[in-house]
Each structure stands twice: as C-alpha cells, then as structure tokens.
Design a protein around this motif. Sequence first.
Motif, PDB file in Angstrom:
ATOM      1  N   SER A 173       0.944  -1.125   0.017  1.00 35.99           N
ATOM      2  CA  SER A 173      -0.017   0.065  -0.127  1.00 35.99           C
ATOM      3  C   SER A 173       1.089   1.212   0.039  1.00 35.99           C
ATOM      4  N   GLY A 174       0.460   2.270  -0.658  1.00 37.65           N
ATOM      5  CA  GLY A 174       1.124   3.586  -0.747  1.00 37.65           C
ATOM      6  C   GLY A 174       1.898   3.645  -1.955  1.00 37.65           C
ATOM      7  N   SER A 175       3.008   4.599  -2.021  1.00 39.89           N
ATOM      8  CA  SER A 175       3.854   4.863  -3.292  1.00 39.89           C
ATOM      9  C   SER A 175       5.038   4.010  -3.264  1.00 39.89           C
ATOM     10  N   ASP A 182      -3.104   4.551  -3.882  1.00 43.73           N
ATOM     11  CA  ASP A 182      -3.290   3.467  -3.037  1.00 43.73           C
ATOM     12  C   ASP A 182      -2.652   2.220  -2.872  1.00 43.73           C
ATOM     13  N   TRP A 183      -1.995   1.956  -4.012  1.00 43.85           N
ATOM     14  CA  TRP A 183      -1.056   0.546  -3.979  1.00 43.85           C
ATOM     15  C   TRP A 183       0.108   0.675  -4.874  1.00 43.85           C
ATOM     16  N   GLY A 189      -1.307  10.473  -3.990  1.00 42.21           N
ATOM     17  CA  GLY A 189      -2.268   9.853  -3.086  1.00 42.21           C
ATOM     18  C   GLY A 189      -2.534   8.293  -3.746  1.00 42.21           C
ATOM     19  N   GLY A 193      -1.482   2.006  -8.638  1.00 40.77           N
ATOM     20  CA  GLY A 193      -2.913   2.080  -8.557  1.00 40.77           C
ATOM     21  C   GLY A 193      -3.208   3.402  -9.128  1.00 40.77           C
ATOM     22  N   TYR A 194      -4.699   3.484  -9.127  1.00 43.40           N
ATOM     23  CA  TYR A 194      -5.298   4.705  -9.753  1.00 43.40           C
ATOM     24  C   TYR A 194      -5.142   4.871 -11.343  1.00 43.40           C
TER      25      TYR A 194
END
Length: 105
Positions: free
Chosen positions: A55-57, A95-96, A93, A73-74
Amino acid sequence: MKSTIWFLPIFMSLLHLMTPVHTQASRDSSVNKKIPEALNSRKPKKLSCTSVKASGSWASCPAGKAVTGCSCGYGCGSWDVQNGITCHCQCAGMDWTAARCCQLV
C-alpha cells in the motif's frame, strides 16, 4: 660442384616440409574438445520472479532480487526504480504499488 651446392638447400627445404606440423590444427582440436566440456560443466540459469504489492507509493523487492517492472494504482503510469530494488509511483495519493522482482538462479 655447382649442382651439389644447390641440391643441399633444396633437399633441406624438402625435409623441413615433410616434418609434421602441429600448430593450428592441434590448437583447433584442443579448443574443440574443451568447448563441450566447459558447456557441460555450467548449470543452466533460470529466472525466478515474484510480485510484491504494497500500500502507498513504494514497493521493495526481497533481498537478492531486482526490479524488472512496476505498476501503480489509480491508473498512474508514472513510476521509477530506485537502487534497482524499489518501485516508486510518482502520482499523488497512491493506494497501491507493485514491483515485479526477479533473479537468476
């Protein structure tokens, strides 16, 4: 007498040509024998890969493995690899983040 003087160098040259020469042919033969031996002594390498999702960057590969690709993600397509072992998604931002990690075994 003159014919005898010329006969001796010609005779010696012919004797020299008749002696077997073991230079290039011998080297080629020994190299041709060593190539299969060297190939048989090596174990074939295989590529072992795994995916790491976090999760995160950021997503990092386990020890001994290197990043071969990243995904974010996104729908973010902007990423970079840091130190050869970590994927960093550059969009805000996240998410994964996922890293494809491989090594030769």
